[in-house]
Design an enzyme around this catalytic site. Structure first.
Site, PDB file in Angstrom:
ATOM      1  N   HIS A   1      -1.482   2.864  -6.286  1.00  0.00           N
ATOM      2  CA  HIS A   1      -0.422   2.234  -7.086  1.00  0.00           C
ATOM      3  C   HIS A   1      -0.593   0.721  -7.166  1.00  0.00           C
ATOM      4  O   HIS A   1      -1.122   0.101  -6.252  1.00  0.00           O
ATOM      5  CB  HIS A   1       0.957   2.493  -6.462  1.00  0.00           C
ATOM      6  CG  HIS A   1       1.430   3.896  -6.609  1.00  0.00           C
ATOM      7  ND1 HIS A   1       2.179   4.320  -7.678  1.00  0.00           N
ATOM      8  CD2 HIS A   1       1.258   4.986  -5.810  1.00  0.00           C
ATOM      9  CE1 HIS A   1       2.457   5.607  -7.535  1.00  0.00           C
ATOM     10  NE2 HIS A   1       1.903   6.040  -6.414  1.00  0.00           N
TER      11      HIS A   1
ATOM     12  N   HIS B   1      -2.935  14.135  -2.659  1.00  0.00           N
ATOM     13  CA  HIS B   1      -1.687  14.730  -2.161  1.00  0.00           C
ATOM     14  C   HIS B   1      -0.896  15.314  -3.325  1.00  0.00           C
ATOM     15  O   HIS B   1      -1.254  15.130  -4.483  1.00  0.00           O
ATOM     16  CB  HIS B   1      -0.868  13.738  -1.330  1.00  0.00           C
ATOM     17  CG  HIS B   1      -0.266  12.590  -2.088  1.00  0.00           C
ATOM     18  ND1 HIS B   1      -1.018  11.599  -2.668  1.00  0.00           N
ATOM     19  CD2 HIS B   1       1.030  12.262  -2.348  1.00  0.00           C
ATOM     20  CE1 HIS B   1      -0.218  10.713  -3.234  1.00  0.00           C
ATOM     21  NE2 HIS B   1       1.041  11.095  -3.070  1.00  0.00           N
TER      22      HIS B   1
ATOM     23  N   HIS C   1       2.954   9.736   4.493  1.00  0.00           N
ATOM     24  CA  HIS C   1       3.658   9.731   3.198  1.00  0.00           C
ATOM     25  C   HIS C   1       4.035  11.176   2.840  1.00  0.00           C
ATOM     26  O   HIS C   1       5.180  11.472   2.500  1.00  0.00           O
ATOM     27  CB  HIS C   1       2.721   9.115   2.170  1.00  0.00           C
ATOM     28  CG  HIS C   1       3.207   9.120   0.758  1.00  0.00           C
ATOM     29  ND1 HIS C   1       4.240   8.346   0.318  1.00  0.00           N
ATOM     30  CD2 HIS C   1       2.768   9.801  -0.336  1.00  0.00           C
ATOM     31  CE1 HIS C   1       4.419   8.551  -0.988  1.00  0.00           C
ATOM     32  NE2 HIS C   1       3.546   9.431  -1.403  1.00  0.00           N
TER      33      HIS C   1
ATOM     34  N   HIS D   1       2.082  14.970  -4.790  1.00  0.00           N
ATOM     35  CA  HIS D   1       3.088  14.360  -5.666  1.00  0.00           C
ATOM     36  C   HIS D   1       2.648  14.404  -7.130  1.00  0.00           C
ATOM     37  O   HIS D   1       1.482  14.184  -7.450  1.00  0.00           O
ATOM     38  CB  HIS D   1       3.386  12.929  -5.224  1.00  0.00           C
ATOM     39  CG  HIS D   1       4.250  12.872  -4.001  1.00  0.00           C
ATOM     40  ND1 HIS D   1       4.307  11.785  -3.164  1.00  0.00           N
ATOM     41  CD2 HIS D   1       5.113  13.798  -3.478  1.00  0.00           C
ATOM     42  CE1 HIS D   1       5.158  12.037  -2.179  1.00  0.00           C
ATOM     43  NE2 HIS D   1       5.649  13.241  -2.336  1.00  0.00           N
TER      44      HIS D   1
ATOM     45  N   ASP E   1      -1.667   7.025  -1.441  1.00  0.00           N
ATOM     46  CA  ASP E   1      -0.388   6.507  -0.941  1.00  0.00           C
ATOM     47  C   ASP E   1      -0.339   6.480   0.586  1.00  0.00           C
ATOM     48  O   ASP E   1       0.731   6.572   1.195  1.00  0.00           O
ATOM     49  CB  ASP E   1       0.773   7.345  -1.501  1.00  0.00           C
ATOM     50  CG  ASP E   1       0.860   7.258  -3.018  1.00  0.00           C
ATOM     51  OD1 ASP E   1       0.072   6.506  -3.620  1.00  0.00           O
ATOM     52  OD2 ASP E   1       1.703   7.960  -3.602  1.00  0.00           O
TER      53      ASP E   1
ATOM     54  N   ASP F   1       2.834  12.471  -9.577  1.00  0.00           N
ATOM     55  CA  ASP F   1       2.169  11.322 -10.202  1.00  0.00           C
ATOM     56  C   ASP F   1       0.712  11.189  -9.756  1.00  0.00           C
ATOM     57  O   ASP F   1       0.044  10.206 -10.100  1.00  0.00           O
ATOM     58  CB  ASP F   1       2.957  10.019  -9.944  1.00  0.00           C
ATOM     59  CG  ASP F   1       3.065   9.664  -8.463  1.00  0.00           C
ATOM     60  OD1 ASP F   1       3.372  10.557  -7.647  1.00  0.00           O
ATOM     61  OD2 ASP F   1       2.825   8.487  -8.123  1.00  0.00           O
ATOM     62  N   HIS F   2       0.211  12.172  -8.996  1.00  0.00           N
ATOM     63  CA  HIS F   2      -1.205  12.199  -8.624  1.00  0.00           C
ATOM     64  C   HIS F   2      -1.908  13.452  -9.150  1.00  0.00           C
ATOM     65  O   HIS F   2      -3.136  13.511  -9.130  1.00  0.00           O
ATOM     66  CB  HIS F   2      -1.360  12.079  -7.102  1.00  0.00           C
ATOM     67  CG  HIS F   2      -0.816  10.769  -6.599  1.00  0.00           C
ATOM     68  ND1 HIS F   2      -1.608   9.706  -6.245  1.00  0.00           N
ATOM     69  CD2 HIS F   2       0.465  10.341  -6.456  1.00  0.00           C
ATOM     70  CE1 HIS F   2      -0.840   8.670  -5.896  1.00  0.00           C
ATOM     71  NE2 HIS F   2       0.424   9.045  -6.012  1.00  0.00           N
TER      72      HIS F   2
HETATM   73 FE    FE Z   1       2.165   8.030  -5.707  1.00  0.00          FE
HETATM   74 ZN    ZN Z   2       2.860   9.968  -3.394  1.00  0.00          ZN
END
Ligand code: FE
Ligand code: ZN
Length: 260
Positions: free
Chosen positions: A176, A61, A119, A63, A138, A65-66
């Site tokens: 995570h 996805h 999410h 975001h 996530d 942080d991915h």
């Molecule tokens: Fe994340």
């Molecule tokens: Zn995420």
């Protein structure tokens, strides 16, 4: 069973503060994928330590942080990038745009794409039967699920049902290390669940030793993860929602976690 050959290898890579990337290595062909790239450096170190060459990058996805390390890894390796067609406008450039039911090809390994929106809209999971693993980022997480940033509770509940239907021995490779917080919350929903009590002790021991709590096993999520258990009459009763639809119980559990 799909094909044969030596069992693929999965490597869990801690990144940033509490993210995970995963390597999926096909021993038959040498092909190696990374699922999500929070940060390129730890992924490159894990590849170098094993002498593996990265062939594929799978994005779950959009975001940051991915995906933050995707461009650097692609430039360094020439790896092909796979991600959701629905998110192509907000992902790094894709070589393969995916929709539910498509296959991701990593050497001789085949991954089945599952839409797990909730999410985010456009979040995908990828199930590799030959590796006995699903990469969920996530969506479904160890004792938890992702926050509803873009989708509705009904969408996330539907997504979780698809994951819950995979073989119970499937390894759940999530994005995570939120498991201690998820554990404290799960105990408020089902304080007397014996499977949760014993899993809680395992989780506390793992974190005390600084070991990851992922991958987890789908069967243990089914037995202990409150977000997967919203159809359980005992939970509905505990929340004062006896007789309500599972999706409504799920929505309540999700909102309780948001303010936990
Ligand atoms: Fe994340
Ligand atoms: Zn995420």
């Amino acid at each position: 069973m799909p094909d044969t050959g030596p069992a693929p290898e999965i490597v869990t890579i801690p990144c940033l503060k509490d993210n995970y990337a995963y390597l999926l290595h096909d021993r038959a062909t040498g092909a190696t994928a990374v699922i999500d790239v929070p940060d390129a450096a730890p992924v490159e170190a894990a590849l170098a330590a094993r002498g593996w060459h990265l062939t594929d990058i799978v994005i779950t996805h959009h975001h940051w942080d991915h995906v933050d390390g995707v461009a650097a890894l692609r430039a360094a390796s020439g790896a092909r990038v796979w991600g959701a067609a629905a998110d192509a406008h907000r992902l790094p450039p894709l070589d393969h745009a995916l929709t539910e039911g498509d296959q991701v090809v990593i050497g001789a390994l085949r991954g089945h794409v599952i839409d797990v929106s909730g999410h985010t809209i456009g979040h995908i999971a990828c199930h590799f039967p030959q590796a006995n693993a699903v990469f969920t980022a996530d969506s479904l997480m160890a004792l938890g699920c992702g926050r509803l940033f873009e989708g509705t509770a009904a969408q996330m509940w539907d997504s979780l049902q698809k994951l819950a239907a995979l073989p119970p021995e499937t390894l759940v490779c999530s994005g995570h290390e939120y498991t201690m917080s998820n554990l404290r919350f799960a105990r408020t929903i089902e304080p007397g669940n014996p499977a949760l009590i014993s899993r809680g002790m395992k989780i506390e021991a793992a974190r005390a030793a600084d070991r990851p709590t992922v991958p987890s096993v789908l069967s243990e999520e089914l037995a202990t993860n409150p977000f997967l258990r919203a159809a359980d009459p005992g939970i509905a009763q505990h929340l004062g929602l006896a007789g309500q639809a599972p999706v409504d119980v799920f929505a309540r559990i999700r909102s309780l976690k948001d303010s936990f």
